[in-house]
Design an enzyme around this catalytic site. Structure first.
Site, PDB file in Angstrom:
ATOM      1  N   HIS A  97      40.347  44.215  42.790  1.00 29.53           N
ATOM      2  CA  HIS A  97      41.549  43.371  42.818  1.00 29.53           C
ATOM      3  C   HIS A  97      42.661  44.055  43.616  1.00 29.53           C
ATOM      4  O   HIS A  97      43.384  43.421  44.374  1.00 29.53           O
ATOM      5  CB  HIS A  97      42.082  43.123  41.399  1.00 29.53           C
ATOM      6  N   SER A 148      35.446  42.545  36.347  1.00 27.30           N
ATOM      7  CA  SER A 148      36.138  42.656  35.048  1.00 27.30           C
ATOM      8  C   SER A 148      35.124  42.657  33.909  1.00 27.30           C
ATOM      9  O   SER A 148      35.381  43.211  32.842  1.00 27.30           O
ATOM     10  CB  SER A 148      37.093  41.481  34.864  1.00 27.30           C
TER      11      SER A 148
HETATM   12  P1  AMP Z   1      38.627  37.449  39.194  1.00 27.80           P
HETATM   13  O1  AMP Z   1      39.756  38.102  38.471  1.00 27.80           O
HETATM   14  O2  AMP Z   1      37.276  37.964  38.811  1.00 27.80           O
HETATM   15  O3  AMP Z   1      38.717  35.941  39.199  1.00 27.80           O
HETATM   16  O4  AMP Z   1      38.777  37.881  40.706  1.00 27.80           O
HETATM   17  C1  AMP Z   1      39.975  37.668  41.402  1.00 27.80           C
HETATM   18  C2  AMP Z   1      39.737  37.931  42.862  1.00 27.80           C
HETATM   19  O5  AMP Z   1      39.293  39.280  43.038  1.00 27.80           O
HETATM   20  C3  AMP Z   1      38.634  37.036  43.452  1.00 27.80           C
HETATM   21  O6  AMP Z   1      39.015  36.634  44.750  1.00 27.80           O
HETATM   22  C4  AMP Z   1      37.448  37.963  43.483  1.00 27.80           C
HETATM   23  O7  AMP Z   1      36.497  37.611  44.475  1.00 27.80           O
HETATM   24  C5  AMP Z   1      38.101  39.292  43.792  1.00 27.80           C
HETATM   25  N1  AMP Z   1      37.229  40.390  43.384  1.00 27.80           N
HETATM   26  C6  AMP Z   1      36.612  40.542  42.191  1.00 27.80           C
HETATM   27  N2  AMP Z   1      35.838  41.645  42.190  1.00 27.80           N
HETATM   28  C7  AMP Z   1      35.975  42.216  43.419  1.00 27.80           C
HETATM   29  C8  AMP Z   1      35.413  43.377  44.041  1.00 27.80           C
HETATM   30  N3  AMP Z   1      34.579  44.173  43.404  1.00 27.80           N
HETATM   31  N4  AMP Z   1      35.789  43.645  45.309  1.00 27.80           N
HETATM   32  C9  AMP Z   1      36.655  42.831  45.985  1.00 27.80           C
HETATM   33  N5  AMP Z   1      37.196  41.716  45.436  1.00 27.80           N
HETATM   34  C10 AMP Z   1      36.867  41.408  44.182  1.00 27.80           C
END
Ligand code: AMP
Length: 282
Positions: free
Chosen positions: A37, A186
């Site tokens: 993130h 997460s």
């Molecule tokens: P989330 O909180 O899981 O909905 O993710 C929020 C944003 O962070 C989304 O655009 C995800 O694709 C991105 N994201 C989650 N995990 C990663 C990671 N390991 N590397 C890069 N971006 C990520």
């Protein structure tokens, strides 16, 4: 860093940004922030004037109540991390703010709904489409930042933006991994020690398949071998392991060096569902 909870609060700050000709970058998240993130946040910091991160665990994109109930919430630590990154605003709405009424609209992304995450998580992309459209309309960012980790989600959001002519520029940020290759997520905090070890199978199967494809092994043979590897791992249950076109998400039955391709994987490790992907021909 200002933490705001309502659309009305943001409107005042938005006006200040616009009056002073500032570019606004939005980083939408569901919190429980990790380095992946923060990569999005850093990219936003380097290419926009004002960065706003949002934290909202969106109930409508969970097709599994248990997954929603167990989703980690770490707001205090999240805010500390964002403050360290010098984020300007954090939008932390509650469910009534985002959903003053239950949406009647539903979005059908066509073919994208019927493959990979779309096929295994019915309704998921409708929930993603609705919440991202709401965030775009509330925040009105010039740019928005998403992770390649959720490859099909980036395809969905590109469609949303182009089909509805939403005036926002999308930037896709590479996947951040742990040292041993596991894509940061997460949900990783929910893995037991043994499951954490078993979770390495996702990335190792992606890299193994890539090597074999580049060594001219036929895709269907490679895919079968990976299915067998998962069957032999007691804590893992594979949902899919597919070679696809990274924009149309159509599946290939053969590998072709001249066509763009990525491999996408989803698997349960214990009760935790993880996804990952690897570009083969970008
Ligand atoms: P989330 O909180 O899981 O909905 O993710 C929020 C944003 O962070 C989304 O655009 C995800 O694709 C991105 N994201 C989650 N995990 C990663 C990671 N390991 N590397 C890069 N971006 C990520």
């Amino acid at each position: 860093m200002k933490v705001i909870h309502t659309e009305a609060d943001w409107n005042k700050y938005w006006l200040d940004c616009i009056k002073t000709d500032k570019n606004i970058g939005l980083v939408p998240t569901m919190g429980a922030l990790h380095q992946g993130h923060l990569d999005l946040v850093r990219q936003a910091k380097s290419s926009t004037d004002i960065v706003i991160a949002s934290i909202f665990v969106n109930p409508t994109q969970f097709n599994n109540q248990e997954d929603f109930d167990n989703y980690p919430i770490t707001l205090e630590q999240d805010l500390e991390k964002l403050e360290k990154e010098k984020v300007d605003y954090v939008f932390v709405p509650d469910t009534d703010t985002m959903y003053p009424s239950q949406p009647k609209l539903s979005i059908d992304f066509g073919e994208l709904e019927r493959v990979l995450e779309g096929a295994f998580r019915p309704g998921h992309f409708n929930g993603v489409g609705i919440i991202v459209a709401k965030l775009f309309n509330i925040i009105r960012p010039h740019k928005a930042f998403f992770g390649q980790k959720d490859l099909q989600q980036t395809g969905i959001i590109k469609r949303l933006v182009s089909d509805l002519s939403i005036p926002v520029q999308l930037e896709i940020v590479p996947t951040r991994r742990e040292k041993d290759g596991l894509a940061m997520s997460s949900r990783n905090v929910r893995l037991s020690q043994e499951e954490r070890q078993a979770s390495l199978l996702l990335y190792s199967s992606l890299t193994k398949a890539k090597e074999e494809l580049l060594a001219k092994q036929p895709w269907l043979k490679v895919q079968q071998q990976i299915h067998r590897d998962f069957e032999q791992a007691p804590l893992a249950k594979l949902e899919y392991f597919e070679l696809i076109h990274p924009e149309s998400f159509e599946g290939y039955s053969e590998f072709d060096l001249k066509q763009k391709s990525s491999i996408c994987v989803a698997a349960y490790i214990g009760n935790v569902r993880l996804i990952d992907n690897l570009p083969i021909i970008p």
